[in-house]
Scaffold this motif. Structure first.
Motif, PDB file in Angstrom:
ATOM      1  N   ALA A 380       0.611  -1.293   0.015  1.00 49.89           N
ATOM      2  CA  ALA A 380      -0.055   0.013  -0.035  1.00 49.89           C
ATOM      3  C   ALA A 380       0.772   1.169   0.058  1.00 49.89           C
ATOM      4  N   LEU A 381       2.232   1.179   0.191  1.00 45.93           N
ATOM      5  CA  LEU A 381       3.041   2.374   0.280  1.00 45.93           C
ATOM      6  C   LEU A 381       3.567   2.561  -1.205  1.00 45.93           C
ATOM      7  N   SER A 382       3.660   4.006  -1.147  1.00 39.48           N
ATOM      8  CA  SER A 382       4.112   4.595  -2.436  1.00 39.48           C
ATOM      9  C   SER A 382       5.602   4.225  -2.513  1.00 39.48           C
ATOM     10  N   ASP A 383       6.351   4.339  -3.754  1.00 39.84           N
ATOM     11  CA  ASP A 383       7.754   4.189  -4.023  1.00 39.84           C
ATOM     12  C   ASP A 383       8.612   4.941  -2.825  1.00 39.84           C
ATOM     13  N   SER A 384       8.134   6.238  -3.003  1.00 42.64           N
ATOM     14  CA  SER A 384       9.081   6.741  -1.854  1.00 42.64           C
ATOM     15  C   SER A 384       8.746   6.740  -0.286  1.00 42.64           C
TER      16      SER A 384
END
Length: 772
Positions: A380-384
């Motif tokens: 669920a986390l973005s790349d950054s």
């Protein structure tokens, strides 16, 4: 100014030159020096009759240069100016003095001055020194001039010392380290041990008084020891010294680039925090403390050694604190700079004496933080956001690393104090059962493995063989929850708790099941004496002292196991984060496998995910590094590396029938040798086999339960392999070079008293059934 006879009343003068000034220093400090006259710089000697007026006899004499630039702290000018030996008579003295003076303008000396950036004319004084009739001559260094190690190096030859330089003679070498001979000649020796010890003792005294490492020339005439020259050793600041004695315990084997680029900042920031408590604010950087050679980890002992020397401790004091083998008995020797840090040192010591208070609560708080991090849904986390998540984990892990450093240091410290206290009272601590730590260690996987193995055994022999062969697929359905409970508690363990590229047990349930069905505990025959019984006859004060120290040691052994367990759990959380990065890179056709991320450094990985395909491509970098690591897998790695230009060499064949290491658990055992590099090899180990391992971590504990003896390439008396071997009362020999290159299947005898491993018979070959 005419010729001067040097004595303890002669005043120093710049016109005496460097060499004569140092000879005068020896005289002023009570060291025996041959009769020495000096013709000061600017003087000359033309008339033999003038020589007869001051020189007491015809000699023989040694005519030596003493230029103002010689024997300095920055450059020595060694060998640049002339020396004339065996000079007899006034005419010969005059000619020899002229030869030395002319050498000041010699082309070779001019080239040397240019190289060191010295443009000034040479002010040359000349020494006229009585030659001693030598039985033995040589040189002595208060510090190893090639490596910078804190050891006294003596080289000796029969007769005159110039044989060391010009006649191609190989000198006899003695090396004293911490009051014991680390190197000495075999067979007939030029020096007696008594004379070698005297030279070493006086060399140390000269260096202490000189307040710098020194290079000395000496002569023994059969009755007296004469000191001919002394000069500071130059160039030591430029020698880098790296050691893997510590790192092969905490970061063993080949370290992949991603693991290295994460571990160095995390772990070394913790070390810097600890050093900062003692020496105050500093500009140390994590990358200064460790370096990779051939993808192996080495600690920079020059940087660490400087810190320890500043604190009045030996340069390799860190290795001692970690329980690694050390020769001799180094002592606390405060330098002048130590006094400046004494208040901080005292305050740190007081804090660490109270360190156990609240330690359990702190470790549980760290575990809670790690659990919160583990609960985050990574997809669920973005790349950054993934990298921010990794940064948060790194911050918590750095704090955990600090606790994981300090707690073992205190456990080792208290254990060492118990052992010394017992030794001072005539008791051998190796013969005693100190009973450190709780008998029911909740952080050991052995009870759980034993329970799981027993449940599988209850299902019958066919079920056991099926599980051994097919793993989880053959596990009876009603035992699946038992396996899940075990992995929930111990699944974060692996054979290397400091390398998140290694799959943990949770990813290798088949291997865990094989360990469970093969789980057997073997208890050795050596029987230790309970410590209470051994100390019963001591006085009440001695008993109270030992009881208090043993209690502290036992508490911190428990703390150490708790801290290590939680740290391994938290550190292992890097793995799923970076595998998620790898999954995304595979989806974007940047990498071929999610595991490939381990071959990229952290900044390269971040660029690959956030910036996409750029030259050089991540795929090409991975391919290059996989090839490099494969090529370097079997290179011979030394324990110590000097300098930064190390060239790895291929590993040769062993060809030995006996190897030697450090005995750390008593007893003797004969058995079949099994080389174990991974838990996948554990199924080959039968009860009573001798296991040869590269190192030991908590993940190896189940293997020890059925071993008859242990041989390890790394470790010391307080390493994990030694501690567990003593618990099982089986012999253990550590620091055995190439232990894992010993012939698998051979019959060996392990001697836990002398530290020797004897190969009695080699395994039979399949081709002809012969031995060897």
């Amino acid at each position: 100014m005419g010729p001067l006879l040097l004595s303890d009343r002669t005043e120093a003068s710049a016109r005496l030159g460097g060499k004569a000034t140092h000879v005068l220093w020896l005289l002023h400090h009570g060291f025996r020096v041959p009769e020495t006259w000096v013709i000061p710089a600017g003087g000359s000697l033309d008339d033999p009759l003038e020589v007869d007026s001051w020189l007491p006899d015809s000699g023989p004499w040694a005519i030596r240069s003493s230029a103002a630039v010689e024997d300095g702290f920055e450059s020595s000018y060694a060998g640049q100016f002339s020396t004339v030996l065996d000079v007899i008579g006034s005419n010969a003295v005059v000619e020899a003095v002229r030869t030395v003076l002319r050498s000041a303008s010699d082309p070779a000396a001019a080239a040397y001055r240019k190289r060191v950036g010295d443009d000034e004319p040479v002010a040359m004084a000349v020494m006229v020194q009585r030659m001693v009739s030598p039985e033995v001559s040589g040189v002595a260094f208060s510090r190893n001039p090639m490596t910078g190690l804190n050891e006294i190096v003596i080289e000796a030859v029969r007769g005159r010392g110039d044989a060391l330089v010009g006649e191609g003679v190989t000198p006899e070498r003695w090396i004293e380290r911490w009051g014991a001979w680390d190197t000495r000649p075999e067979g007939e020796a030029v020096l007696t041990e008594q004379l070698a010890s005297r030279i070493a003792a006086e060399t140390g005294r000269v260096a202490d008084t000189f307040a710098a490492p020194v290079d000395l020339e000496w002569v023994w005439d059969g009755r007296e020891l004469w000191w001919v020259q002394v000069r500071p050793i130059t160039g030591l600041d430029h020698v880098s010294v790296y050691s893997n004695r510590i790192s092969r315990e905490v970061m063993p084997g080949m370290i992949k680039p991603l693991v290295w680029s994460v571990n160095v900042p995390v772990v070394n920031r913790a070390w810097i925090d600890l050093f900062g408590e003692v020496i105050g604010p500093n500009d140390l950087r994590p990358d200064q403390l460790a370096k990779q050679f051939a993808y192996r980890s080495y600690f920079d002992m020059g940087t660490i050694g400087e810190i320890f020397e500043l604190l009045g401790m030996p340069r390799d004091g860190l290795e001692m604190l970690l329980g690694l083998p050390s020769e001799g008995k180094p002592t606390f020797r405060p330098a002048a700079a130590t006094m400046r840090h004494l208040p901080r040192m005292t305050a740190t010591l007081v804090r660490k004496l109270r360190y156990g208070r609240g330690l359990t609560d702190e470790v549980e708080r760290l575990r809670a933080r790690f659990s919160d991090i583990a609960a985050v849904e990574l997809p669920a986390l973005s790349d950054s956001g993934l990298f921010r998540h990794a940064e948060e984990l790194a911050d918590v892990t750095t704090r955990a690393a600090y606790v994981n450093i300090v707690t073992p240091l205190l456990a080792n410290g208290y254990t060492s104090m118990v052992r010394r206290s017992l030794s001072r009272r005539g008791l051998d601590p190796d013969e005693l059962d100190l009973d450190l730590g709780r008998a029911s260690n909740p952080y050991s996987p052995n009870p759980g493995l034993g329970r799981l193995g027993a449940l599988i055994a209850d299902c019958g022999p066919e079920a056991v063989e099926a599980v051994r062969a097919r793993g989880v697929g053959a596990l009876p359905e009603h035992l699946v929850p038992e396996l899940e409970r075990f992995l929930e508690e111990y699944g974060h363990l692996s054979y290397s708790g400091n390398d998140f590229s290694v799959p943990p047990w949770s990813e290798r349930p088949d291997a865990v099941l094989r360990m469970a069905v093969d789980h057997t505990e073997v208890t050795g025959t050596h029987r230790a004496v309970p410590w209470r019984a051994a100390t019963r006859d001591l006085g009440p004060i001695a008993q109270r002292s030992i009881r208090w120290l043993r209690g502290r040691a036992s508490d911190f052994v428990d703390h150490r196991e708790h801290v290590s367990f939680v740290y391994t759990y938290g550190y292992g959380l890097f793995r799923p984060i970076f595998l998620e990065v790898g999954r995304r890179l595979v989806e974007r056709d940047i990498l071929d496998s999610s595991d490939d991320v381990m071959f990229l450094e952290l900044d390269e990985l971040q660029a690959a995910l956030l910036d996409g395909k750029k030259a050089p491509s991540p795929r090409d970098i991975v391919s290059l590094r996989v090839g490099e690591m494969t090529e370097l897998e079997d290179v011979e790695m030394p324990e110590t590396i000097f300098g930064d230009d190390f060239v790895p060499a291929g590993r040769g064949t062993l060809g030995l029938d006996r190897v030697t290491g450090v005995a750390t658990s008593r007893g003797r055992h004969r058995g079949t040798l099994r080389v174990v590099n991974d838990i996948d090899d554990s199924s080959r180990v039968e009860p009573g086999d001798v296991i040869a391992i590269p190192f030991s971590d908590v993940g190896w504990t189940p293997l020890f339960a059925r071993a008859g003896a242990v041989i390890a390439e790394a470790g010391g008396i307080l390493s994990h392999s030694s501690i567990v071997a003593r618990e099982y009362r089986i012999p253990c020999v550590v620091s055995v070079p190439q232990a894992t290159r010993l012939p698998d299947g051979a019959t060996v005898v392990v001697d836990g008293y002398t530290g020797t491993v004897t190969i009695e018979t080699l395994p039979r070959t399949e081709d002809d059934g012969s031995v060897g």
